[in-house]
Design an enzyme around this catalytic site. Sequence first.
Site, PDB file in Angstrom:
ATOM      1  N   HIS A  10     -11.441 -18.888   7.756  1.00  0.00           N
ATOM      2  CA  HIS A  10     -10.421 -17.706   7.874  1.00  0.00           C
ATOM      3  C   HIS A  10      -9.319 -18.306   9.009  1.00  0.00           C
ATOM      4  O   HIS A  10      -8.250 -17.890   8.887  1.00  0.00           O
ATOM      5  CB  HIS A  10     -10.793 -16.371   7.901  1.00  0.00           C
ATOM      6  CG  HIS A  10     -11.816 -16.123   6.590  1.00  0.00           C
ATOM      7  ND1 HIS A  10     -11.311 -16.026   5.534  1.00  0.00           N
ATOM      8  CD2 HIS A  10     -13.070 -15.949   6.798  1.00  0.00           C
ATOM      9  CE1 HIS A  10     -12.291 -15.925   4.512  1.00  0.00           C
ATOM     10  NE2 HIS A  10     -13.423 -15.804   5.283  1.00  0.00           N
TER      11      HIS A  10
ATOM     12  N   THR B 242       6.396   4.122   1.195  1.00  0.00           N
ATOM     13  CA  THR B 242       5.463   3.460   0.231  1.00  0.00           C
ATOM     14  C   THR B 242       4.608   2.481   1.160  1.00  0.00           C
ATOM     15  O   THR B 242       3.666   1.941   0.370  1.00  0.00           O
ATOM     16  CB  THR B 242       6.299   2.472  -0.787  1.00  0.00           C
ATOM     17  OG1 THR B 242       7.059   1.712  -0.014  1.00  0.00           O
ATOM     18  CG2 THR B 242       7.015   3.309  -1.689  1.00  0.00           C
TER      19      THR B 242
ATOM     20  N   CYS C  18       5.955   4.319   6.036  1.00  0.00           N
ATOM     21  CA  CYS C  18       7.028   4.657   5.163  1.00  0.00           C
ATOM     22  C   CYS C  18       6.631   5.466   4.029  1.00  0.00           C
ATOM     23  O   CYS C  18       5.629   5.868   3.971  1.00  0.00           O
ATOM     24  CB  CYS C  18       7.968   3.715   5.219  1.00  0.00           C
ATOM     25  SG  CYS C  18       7.433   2.291   4.298  1.00  0.00           S
TER      26      CYS C  18
ATOM     27  N   HIS D 152     -10.672 -11.045   7.598  1.00  0.00           N
ATOM     28  CA  HIS D 152     -10.254 -12.320   6.653  1.00  0.00           C
ATOM     29  C   HIS D 152      -8.628 -12.571   7.189  1.00  0.00           C
ATOM     30  O   HIS D 152      -8.549 -13.990   7.474  1.00  0.00           O
ATOM     31  CB  HIS D 152     -10.181 -12.342   5.313  1.00  0.00           C
ATOM     32  CG  HIS D 152     -11.695 -12.306   4.795  1.00  0.00           C
ATOM     33  ND1 HIS D 152     -11.910 -12.539   3.580  1.00  0.00           N
ATOM     34  CD2 HIS D 152     -12.758 -12.209   5.495  1.00  0.00           C
ATOM     35  CE1 HIS D 152     -13.222 -12.712   3.384  1.00  0.00           C
ATOM     36  NE2 HIS D 152     -13.808 -12.740   4.360  1.00  0.00           N
TER      37      HIS D 152
ATOM     38  N   ASP E 265       9.271   6.097   9.408  1.00  0.00           N
ATOM     39  CA  ASP E 265      10.808   6.601   9.391  1.00  0.00           C
ATOM     40  C   ASP E 265      10.414   8.100   8.733  1.00  0.00           C
ATOM     41  O   ASP E 265       9.299   8.409   9.052  1.00  0.00           O
ATOM     42  CB  ASP E 265      11.275   5.340   8.141  1.00  0.00           C
ATOM     43  CG  ASP E 265      10.531   6.194   6.811  1.00  0.00           C
ATOM     44  OD1 ASP E 265       9.610   6.640   6.456  1.00  0.00           O
ATOM     45  OD2 ASP E 265      11.176   5.347   5.698  1.00  0.00           O
TER      46      ASP E 265
END
Length: 316
Positions: free
Chosen positions: A300, A234, A232, A265, A175
């Site tokens: 996994h 965060t 973005c 994993h 963004d």
Amino acid sequence: MKKIVLVCTGNTCRSPLAGVLLQDLLQEEQEYLIETAGISAFPGQKAAEMARRVAREKGLDLSAHQSQQLSDEMVGEADLILTMTVSQARRLRLSYREESGIIYTLGEFAGKSEIVEDPIGQDLEVYRQTRDQLEKLLKAALERVPEFFSQAGDYSDSKNYNRRRHRMKLAIGSDHAGFPLKENLKDWLKETGHEVIDFGASGQDSVDYPDYARKVARAVSSQEAELGILICGTGIGMSMAANKVEGIRAARCQDCYSARMARSHNNANILTLGDRVLGTGLAREIVSAFLEEDFVGKRHQRRVNKIMQLEKELKD
Ligand code: RB5
């Protein structure tokens, strides 16, 4: 004549199977020479019984196969080396830096984000799945082979040599808040030889991150790109939005360890980053860690399958 070398660990299951399958796909094609080898092979071993059986089911004969260790000479003579896993490719690229441009995983060369897991010790059905996966990947890889060789040229030509470097097809998006870091990472990824599809944003005017998460997530889930990167402010909103798209496992990582684990994993296929949280140097390191790692499968895989099962249940 071009030499294609298929490489696995012991040269008793995956690479011999891939060898006969590729030979079969090539039919009478005289242009290519196929060889198989192992990174840690005991020379002179027969192909595994199960590998011989699943080859036989396709009318292919592995009875004369004898395992061999990949040698410096073989690497030197190869025009294209295809491994089964990312860690095998990485190991070869480290040992043969000069040849790193002709070393790929079969999955990445085929344009798919897949590794071929070792079926050793598992039942016949797993060997059949491995055979069918190899066949599918080899078919897709063969479509790229003529273009690869026509672009590859000669080692003495440095421009052509650069074109032979290991590449991934990546989707990137941001963004407005993630735009500066996106531009920085995009240029750097291109410089390091990757193909990058930029889904925007195209500037720092305010936009809504879910719109860009959607585009990148769809490119990854449709396999237009192998992996995605979303940025973005965060990294949080991008991961929330991308994880709503079917088939997506987006991981927000702020350190290299998490980025490695997310791939190895959790088999994450999108990395999300926060431009307002990370410096450029750390962000690049995180991206490198993410791209270098390989999904390890096994227990996994069972857990990732359960995540995908949850997605399916919620949809039904
Ligand atoms: C935009 O101001 C910001 O909210 C956004 O970039 C992001 O951090 C969302 O998670």
